[in-house]
Enzyme design. Structure first.
Site, PDB file in Angstrom:
ATOM      1  N   LYS A  12      -6.986  11.175  -5.264  1.00  0.00           N
ATOM      2  CA  LYS A  12      -6.764  11.802  -3.959  1.00  0.00           C
ATOM      3  C   LYS A  12      -7.275  13.252  -3.964  1.00  0.00           C
ATOM      4  CE  LYS A  12      -2.804   8.919  -2.575  1.00  0.00           C
ATOM      5  NZ  LYS A  12      -1.362   8.929  -2.174  1.00  0.00           N
ATOM      6  N   TYR A  52      -4.371   3.663   5.946  1.00  0.00           N
ATOM      7  CA  TYR A  52      -2.914   3.842   5.922  1.00  0.00           C
ATOM      8  C   TYR A  52      -2.239   3.258   7.165  1.00  0.00           C
ATOM      9  CZ  TYR A  52      -2.851   6.748   1.702  1.00  0.00           C
ATOM     10  OH  TYR A  52      -2.934   7.206   0.411  1.00  0.00           O
ATOM     11  N   ASN A 115       0.453  13.146  -4.448  1.00  0.00           N
ATOM     12  CA  ASN A 115       0.793  12.346  -5.631  1.00  0.00           C
ATOM     13  C   ASN A 115      -0.423  11.773  -6.355  1.00  0.00           C
ATOM     14  OD1 ASN A 115       0.170  10.371  -3.815  1.00  0.00           O
ATOM     15  ND2 ASN A 115       2.182   9.376  -3.827  1.00  0.00           N
ATOM     16  N   HIS A 118      -4.113   6.865  -5.514  1.00  0.00           N
ATOM     17  CA  HIS A 118      -3.784   5.656  -4.751  1.00  0.00           C
ATOM     18  C   HIS A 118      -4.224   4.443  -5.549  1.00  0.00           C
ATOM     19  CE1 HIS A 118      -3.474   2.754  -1.469  1.00  0.00           C
ATOM     20  NE2 HIS A 118      -4.605   2.257  -1.960  1.00  0.00           N
ATOM     21  N   GLU A 131      -8.789  -3.419   0.816  1.00  0.00           N
ATOM     22  CA  GLU A 131      -9.117  -2.007   0.611  1.00  0.00           C
ATOM     23  C   GLU A 131     -10.501  -1.847  -0.012  1.00  0.00           C
ATOM     24  OE1 GLU A 131      -5.728  -0.507  -1.561  1.00  0.00           O
ATOM     25  OE2 GLU A 131      -4.515  -0.383   0.273  1.00  0.00           O
TER      26      GLU A 131
HETATM   27  P1  DAT Z   1       2.126   4.266  -2.702  1.00  0.00           P
HETATM   28  O1  DAT Z   1       1.061   5.318  -2.584  1.00  0.00           O
HETATM   29  O2  DAT Z   1       2.915   4.411  -3.977  1.00  0.00           O
HETATM   30  O3  DAT Z   1       1.604   2.876  -2.486  1.00  0.00           O
HETATM   31  P2  DAT Z   1       3.259   4.076  -0.025  1.00  0.00           P
HETATM   32  O4  DAT Z   1       2.228   3.040   0.260  1.00  0.00           O
HETATM   33  O5  DAT Z   1       4.686   3.749   0.276  1.00  0.00           O
HETATM   34  O6  DAT Z   1       3.203   4.559  -1.550  1.00  0.00           O
HETATM   35  O7  DAT Z   1       2.920   5.414   0.782  1.00  0.00           O
HETATM   36  C1  DAT Z   1       1.584   5.851   0.894  1.00  0.00           C
HETATM   37  C2  DAT Z   1       1.550   7.352   0.681  1.00  0.00           C
HETATM   38  O8  DAT Z   1       2.294   8.004   1.712  1.00  0.00           O
HETATM   39  C3  DAT Z   1       2.216   7.808  -0.610  1.00  0.00           C
HETATM   40  O9  DAT Z   1       1.319   7.757  -1.700  1.00  0.00           O
HETATM   41  C4  DAT Z   1       2.648   9.203  -0.280  1.00  0.00           C
HETATM   42  C5  DAT Z   1       2.970   9.146   1.190  1.00  0.00           C
HETATM   43  N1  DAT Z   1       4.402   8.944   1.411  1.00  0.00           N
HETATM   44  C6  DAT Z   1       5.116   7.817   1.212  1.00  0.00           C
HETATM   45  N2  DAT Z   1       6.395   7.968   1.520  1.00  0.00           N
HETATM   46  C7  DAT Z   1       6.505   9.252   1.940  1.00  0.00           C
HETATM   47  C8  DAT Z   1       7.605  10.065   2.397  1.00  0.00           C
HETATM   48  N3  DAT Z   1       8.840   9.568   2.508  1.00  0.00           N
HETATM   49  N4  DAT Z   1       7.333  11.355   2.716  1.00  0.00           N
HETATM   50  C9  DAT Z   1       6.097  11.869   2.621  1.00  0.00           C
HETATM   51  N5  DAT Z   1       5.026  11.160   2.206  1.00  0.00           N
HETATM   52  C10 DAT Z   1       5.240   9.891   1.862  1.00  0.00           C
HETATM   53 MG    MG Z   2       0.990   1.826  -0.836  1.00  0.00          MG
END
Ligand code: DAT
Ligand code: MG
Length: 158
Positions: A12, A52, A115, A118, A131
């Site tokens: 990222k 997303y 974080n 991805h 994806e």
């Molecule tokens: P991942 O990236 O582990 O698959 P996800 O698909 O639930 O997680 O969410 C996509 C991204 O969105 C994640 O990498 C960081 C952001 N995100 C997720 N939950 C969040 C939250 N509660 N507050 C802020 N950003 C968040």
């Molecule tokens: Mg995810």
């Protein structure tokens, strides 16, 4: 088990800015996974929304789109046995503050919103293919034999 499962991985914008592309690639290479596609690119608004889309009703969606379009990313396709789930395990939990030491997020991040990496969700069947198709044309993926396969997989003959 087949060795040719493919998964979509992305360093990222925070990882790119912090010079962590090599660290991330090194971990995936070291594990025995095979790189079959890579693209250093800028994600635009439309691609961010599509990628997303599952989160568009979440309160964090706008911030997520802003972050993922804030600078270049390194988009990649990695191949190997059970690759999608294995990469997710290496990534650690979504929030780096909770991710186990030894995982990519647990070693390299501190904040949920930034974080580092991805990886396609192994609990969402077809997410990896979807994806990969979103980010790569078929001709941008490379079929190749990696010469260490017999030293990674027990069922490949020496
Ligand atoms: P991942 O990236 O582990 O698959 P996800 O698909 O639930 O997680 O969410 C996509 C991204 O969105 C994640 O990498 C960081 C952001 N995100 C997720 N939950 C969040 C939250 N509660 N507050 C802020 N950003 C968040
Ligand atoms: Mg995810």
């Amino acid at each position: 088990m087949s060795h040719d499962e493919r998964t979509f991985v992305m360093a990222k914008p925070d990882a790119v800015q912090r010079g962590l592309i090599g660290n991330i690639i090194g971990r995936l290479e070291g594990r025995g996974l095979k790189l079959v596609g890579a693209k250093f690119m800028q994600i635009d608004e439309a691609l961010a929304h599509e990628h997303y889309g599952e989160h568009e009703d979440e309160p964090f969606f706008d911030g997520l789109v802003e972050f993922i379009t804030s600078g270049p990313v390194m988009a990649m396709v990695w191949e190997g046995a059970d690759a999608t789930r294995q990469v997710r395990q290496m990534m650690g939990t979504t929030d780096p503050a909770e991710a186990a030491p030894g995982t990519i997020r647990g070693d390299l991040g501190l904040d949920l919103g930034q974080n580092v990496i991805h990886g396609s969700d192994h609990e969402d069947p077809g997410a990896n293919e979807r994806e990969i198709d979103l980010f790569f044309d078929e001709g941008e993926l490379v079929d190749w034999e990696k010469s260490d396969a017999e030293w990674v997989y027990e069922d490949v003959d020496h």
